[in-house]
Design a protein around this motif. Structure first.
Motif, PDB file in Angstrom:
ATOM      1  N   ALA A   1       0.852  -1.194   0.000  1.00  0.00           N
ATOM      2  CA  ALA A   1       0.000   0.000   0.000  1.00  0.00           C
ATOM      3  C   ALA A   1       0.879   1.232   0.000  1.00  0.00           C
ATOM      4  N   VAL A   2       0.354   2.284  -0.581  1.00  0.00           N
ATOM      5  CA  VAL A   2       0.973   3.599  -0.463  1.00  0.00           C
ATOM      6  C   VAL A   2      -0.093   4.556   0.029  1.00  0.00           C
ATOM      7  N   ALA A   3       0.319   5.466   0.907  1.00  0.00           N
ATOM      8  CA  ALA A   3      -0.582   6.508   1.397  1.00  0.00           C
ATOM      9  C   ALA A   3       0.119   7.847   1.283  1.00  0.00           C
ATOM     10  N   VAL A   4      -0.653   8.875   0.947  1.00  0.00           N
ATOM     11  CA  VAL A   4      -0.105  10.228   0.852  1.00  0.00           C
ATOM     12  C   VAL A   4      -1.076  11.225   1.451  1.00  0.00           C
ATOM     13  N   SER A   5      -0.512  12.230   2.110  1.00  0.00           N
ATOM     14  CA  SER A   5      -1.293  13.356   2.620  1.00  0.00           C
ATOM     15  C   SER A   5      -0.392  14.574   2.574  1.00  0.00           C
ATOM     16  N   GLY A   6      -0.877  15.635   1.973  1.00  0.00           N
ATOM     17  CA  GLY A   6      -0.020  16.795   1.825  1.00  0.00           C
ATOM     18  C   GLY A   6      -0.792  18.069   1.545  1.00  0.00           C
ATOM     19  N   ILE A   7      -0.032  19.122   1.352  1.00  0.00           N
ATOM     20  CA  ILE A   7      -0.582  20.445   1.070  1.00  0.00           C
ATOM     21  C   ILE A   7      -0.141  20.828  -0.336  1.00  0.00           C
ATOM     22  N   ALA A   8      -1.046  20.655  -1.293  1.00  0.00           N
ATOM     23  CA  ALA A   8      -0.709  20.896  -2.691  1.00  0.00           C
ATOM     24  C   ALA A   8      -0.738  22.374  -3.058  1.00  0.00           C
ATOM     25  N   GLY A   9      -1.465  23.189  -2.278  1.00  0.00           N
ATOM     26  CA  GLY A   9      -1.496  24.620  -2.518  1.00  0.00           C
ATOM     27  C   GLY A   9      -2.542  25.029  -3.531  1.00  0.00           C
ATOM     28  N   PRO A  10      -2.556  26.266  -3.903  1.00  0.00           N
ATOM     29  CA  PRO A  10      -1.598  27.291  -3.480  1.00  0.00           C
ATOM     30  C   PRO A  10      -1.853  27.822  -2.071  1.00  0.00           C
ATOM     31  N   GLU A  11      -3.056  27.538  -1.510  1.00  0.00           N
ATOM     32  CA  GLU A  11      -3.315  27.947  -0.132  1.00  0.00           C
ATOM     33  C   GLU A  11      -3.145  26.745   0.786  1.00  0.00           C
ATOM     34  N   GLY A  12      -3.275  27.013   2.095  1.00  0.00           N
ATOM     35  CA  GLY A  12      -3.306  25.938   3.071  1.00  0.00           C
ATOM     36  C   GLY A  12      -2.023  25.706   3.826  1.00  0.00           C
ATOM     37  N   GLY A  13      -0.935  26.309   3.385  1.00  0.00           N
ATOM     38  CA  GLY A  13       0.329  26.112   4.073  1.00  0.00           C
ATOM     39  C   GLY A  13       0.411  26.903   5.364  1.00  0.00           C
ATOM     40  N   THR A  14       1.289  26.450   6.250  1.00  0.00           N
ATOM     41  CA  THR A  14       1.586  27.132   7.507  1.00  0.00           C
ATOM     42  C   THR A  14       3.099  27.207   7.634  1.00  0.00           C
ATOM     43  N   PRO A  15       3.616  27.971   8.597  1.00  0.00           N
ATOM     44  CA  PRO A  15       5.071  27.985   8.787  1.00  0.00           C
ATOM     45  C   PRO A  15       5.649  26.592   9.056  1.00  0.00           C
ATOM     46  N   ASP A  16       4.925  25.765   9.809  1.00  0.00           N
ATOM     47  CA  ASP A  16       5.409  24.408  10.105  1.00  0.00           C
ATOM     48  C   ASP A  16       5.208  23.443   8.946  1.00  0.00           C
ATOM     49  N   LYS A  17       4.157  23.682   8.180  1.00  0.00           N
ATOM     50  CA  LYS A  17       3.825  22.812   7.054  1.00  0.00           C
ATOM     51  C   LYS A  17       3.517  23.688   5.840  1.00  0.00           C
ATOM     52  N   PRO A  18       4.570  24.146   5.164  1.00  0.00           N
ATOM     53  CA  PRO A  18       4.340  25.009   4.003  1.00  0.00           C
ATOM     54  C   PRO A  18       3.743  24.233   2.826  1.00  0.00           C
ATOM     55  N   VAL A  19       3.201  24.992   1.877  1.00  0.00           N
ATOM     56  CA  VAL A  19       2.706  24.385   0.644  1.00  0.00           C
ATOM     57  C   VAL A  19       3.826  23.523   0.062  1.00  0.00           C
ATOM     58  N   GLY A  20       3.453  22.337  -0.388  1.00  0.00           N
ATOM     59  CA  GLY A  20       4.429  21.396  -0.944  1.00  0.00           C
ATOM     60  C   GLY A  20       4.875  20.341   0.054  1.00  0.00           C
ATOM     61  N   THR A  21       4.448  20.450   1.311  1.00  0.00           N
ATOM     62  CA  THR A  21       4.770  19.427   2.304  1.00  0.00           C
ATOM     63  C   THR A  21       3.894  18.211   2.045  1.00  0.00           C
ATOM     64  N   VAL A  22       4.521  17.067   1.860  1.00  0.00           N
ATOM     65  CA  VAL A  22       3.783  15.829   1.609  1.00  0.00           C
ATOM     66  C   VAL A  22       4.404  14.717   2.444  1.00  0.00           C
ATOM     67  N   TRP A  23       3.555  14.000   3.155  1.00  0.00           N
ATOM     68  CA  TRP A  23       3.957  12.797   3.878  1.00  0.00           C
ATOM     69  C   TRP A  23       3.574  11.578   3.055  1.00  0.00           C
ATOM     70  N   PHE A  24       4.492  10.618   2.991  1.00  0.00           N
ATOM     71  CA  PHE A  24       4.312   9.368   2.254  1.00  0.00           C
ATOM     72  C   PHE A  24       4.455   8.207   3.225  1.00  0.00           C
TER      73      PHE A  24
END
Length: 172
Positions: free
Chosen positions: A101-124
């Motif tokens: 299995a593969v799982a992904v969750s992230g912030i694709a943008g352009p909104e939604g980012g934070t200083p801790d989790k900027p746009v483009g942050t993706v966990w796999f």
């Protein structure tokens, strides 16, 4: 069409060949890609031989309901976190009765980012039945389309790596 499509197609075909040779099945649990990984896998003719279920769990309540993410992890760590993607991968593996299995969750943008989790942050997370889970966080640059496409590509590459490890272990 994305500049990543030829790379994605090649990776999906390579994954399909490996899974077919090993007699294994794969599943996906996707948030920020909205089903893009499953779509890439099913572009390949014969993919029903190694893929039959994917989960698009874009909303948090879907992560809880369909792949067993705990509400506590979502509240404590947020959807874009290691504990959540780990649970997504483990839950998808179990629910789909798959081998990988593969799982992904992230912030694709352009909104939604934070200083801790900027746009483009993706966990796999990549899970292999009876072998555990590998997790990774990446910061991906580019537009929303780029972030999503690179996430699909990296997800497939991780699945290929896991399938190759299984092939080596079988031949040893």
């Amino acid at each position: 069409m994305s500049q990543y499509d030829p790379l994605i197609d090649s990776a999906a075909a390579r994954l399909g060949n490996a899974l077919r040779q090993l007699g294994l099945r794969v599943t996906t649990a996707e948030s920020c890609t909205g089903g893009g990984i499953a779509e890439a896998i099913t572009r390949i003719s014969g993919s029903s031989g190694w893929f039959d279920t994917g989960f698009v769990t874009y909303a948090n309540h879907s992560k809880v309901r369909w792949v067993g993410v705990s509400e506590e992890d979502l509240q404590q760590f947020g959807a874009v976190s290691e504990p959540v993607v780990r649970a997504m991968a483990e839950g998808a593996l179990l629910a789909a009765e798959a081998d990988l299995a593969v799982a992904v969750s992230g912030i694709a943008g352009p909104e939604g980012g934070t200083p801790d989790k900027p746009v483009g942050t993706v966990w796999f997370a990549w899970a292999v039945r009876d072998r555990g889970v590998l997790t990774q966080c990446r910061r991906i640059q580019g537009s929303r389309r780029d972030v999503r496409a690179q996430t699909v590509l990296h997800s497939l590459q991780g699945l290929i790596a896991e399938a190759e490890k299984l092939a080596v272990n079988r031949s040893a």
